[in-house]
Design a protein around this motif. Structure first.
Motif, PDB file in Angstrom:
ATOM      1  N   LEU A 176     -11.861  -3.336 -44.657  1.00 35.42           N
ATOM      2  CA  LEU A 176     -10.938  -3.032 -44.405  1.00 35.42           C
ATOM      3  C   LEU A 176     -10.348  -2.743 -43.282  1.00 35.42           C
ATOM      4  CD1 LEU A 176      -8.571  -4.725 -46.261  1.00 35.42           C
ATOM      5  CD2 LEU A 176      -8.034  -2.201 -47.384  1.00 35.42           C
ATOM      6  N   VAL A 183     -10.895  -4.597 -39.837  1.00 30.93           N
ATOM      7  CA  VAL A 183      -9.521  -5.429 -40.048  1.00 30.93           C
ATOM      8  C   VAL A 183      -8.374  -5.204 -39.253  1.00 30.93           C
ATOM      9  CG1 VAL A 183      -8.339  -7.104 -41.153  1.00 30.93           C
ATOM     10  CG2 VAL A 183     -10.949  -7.062 -41.677  1.00 30.93           C
ATOM     11  N   THR A 213       1.194  -2.897 -43.292  1.00 39.29           N
ATOM     12  CA  THR A 213       0.714  -3.449 -44.107  1.00 39.29           C
ATOM     13  C   THR A 213      -0.087  -4.580 -43.402  1.00 39.29           C
ATOM     14  OG1 THR A 213       2.672  -5.231 -44.448  1.00 39.29           O
ATOM     15  CG2 THR A 213       1.823  -3.568 -46.208  1.00 39.29           C
ATOM     16  N   LEU A 214      -1.319  -5.637 -44.076  1.00 44.26           N
ATOM     17  CA  LEU A 214      -1.866  -6.686 -42.823  1.00 44.26           C
ATOM     18  C   LEU A 214      -0.560  -7.543 -42.650  1.00 44.26           C
ATOM     19  CD1 LEU A 214      -5.126  -6.136 -45.280  1.00 44.26           C
ATOM     20  CD2 LEU A 214      -4.307  -6.065 -42.533  1.00 44.26           C
ATOM     21  N   ASP A 215       0.096  -7.929 -44.040  1.00 47.79           N
ATOM     22  CA  ASP A 215       1.439  -9.040 -44.132  1.00 47.79           C
ATOM     23  C   ASP A 215       2.249  -8.762 -42.440  1.00 47.79           C
ATOM     24  OD1 ASP A 215       1.048  -9.284 -46.947  1.00 47.79           O
ATOM     25  OD2 ASP A 215       2.288 -11.165 -46.227  1.00 47.79           O
ATOM     26  N   ILE A 267       0.337  -9.796 -39.121  1.00 49.46           N
ATOM     27  CA  ILE A 267      -0.208 -11.346 -39.226  1.00 49.46           C
ATOM     28  C   ILE A 267       1.245 -11.544 -39.177  1.00 49.46           C
ATOM     29  CG2 ILE A 267      -0.905 -13.123 -40.232  1.00 49.46           C
ATOM     30  CD1 ILE A 267      -3.432 -11.370 -42.119  1.00 49.46           C
ATOM     31  N   ARG A 268       2.318 -11.650 -40.060  1.00 45.70           N
ATOM     32  CA  ARG A 268       3.286 -12.181 -39.850  1.00 45.70           C
ATOM     33  C   ARG A 268       3.612 -12.372 -38.198  1.00 45.70           C
ATOM     34  NH1 ARG A 268       7.125 -10.308 -42.386  1.00 45.70           N
ATOM     35  NH2 ARG A 268       6.142  -8.740 -43.741  1.00 45.70           N
TER      36      ARG A 268
END
Lengths: 102, 102
Positions: free
Chosen positions: B32, B35, B79-81, B84-85
């Motif tokens: 994680l 990433v 966050t990864l969100d 990525i967004r």
DNA sequence: TTAGTATATGTCAGATCTGATATAGTGTCA
DNA sequence: TGACACTATATCAGATCTGACATATACTAA
């Protein structure tokens, strides 16, 4: 309105361009959906490879069967965070993400 | 305690195995982190390629300069969100993520 | 048909994230 | 030196997510 339609359409084999035009998505919205689809498909694939039911996977991931289901059906309440955390818990590493997005 | 240390160590050139052992991370925790690091490094790279200041990027992404900074320093509140967004808003597509994780 | 198993859907309180703001630190230029 | 631009850090109210639960649907076997 947009979000609910997307998975069905993609699963039905529509070409990206067509879906994107039909739903009037921006490039960024479309890319984000492609990423989401890649992730939830990968999750379901891994779960099935490991012969886990949603209930068993839920226990492993310390969540509930219902959320596993939502993950795999692309429910909008599921974040990329949850999907990625779940994937790595089931054993995916950074390298695997290369394949997932290929 | 774990999270704050990680970025510095990785940036300082430590090998993954070493960091993982030192911090007693599970494989999933380590994956994680890898990433996350891949994503925030990619974000900073893209922003700089596009010659944007954090303030300019913030306006594009409809957020604040402070959050851009947190993204690039690997702050645990990001966050990864969000990463990525942000990446797709700056133009990354699914294919680009193959490179990001390679 | 009924029972059992697996998956899907709706809801919500509590947990977590996020944009915004304030402020501090850093580097550059005159 | 001071002024300015850029980035980093701290805080928090409001927004969003998440695990849990209830319930529905789908399928199989007896």
């Amino acid at each position: 309105m947009k979000k609910e339609k997307i998975k069905r359409l993609k699963d039905a084999g529509w070409k990206t361009g067509t879906v994107q035009e039909f739903l009037e998505l921006t490039d960024a919205e479309n890319a984000l959906i492609e990423v989401r689809v890649a992730l939830f498909e990968a999750f379901q694939k891994i779960r099935k490879e490991q012969r886990l039911t949603q209930k068993q996977a839920a226990k492993l991931l310390k969540t509930s069967q219902s959320r596993i289901s939502k993950m795999e059906t692309g429910d909008p309440s599921v974040t990329l965070d949850l999907m990625i955390r779940s994937l790595v818990t089931l054993g995916a590493n950074k390298k695997d993400f290369v394949r997932i997005f290929k």
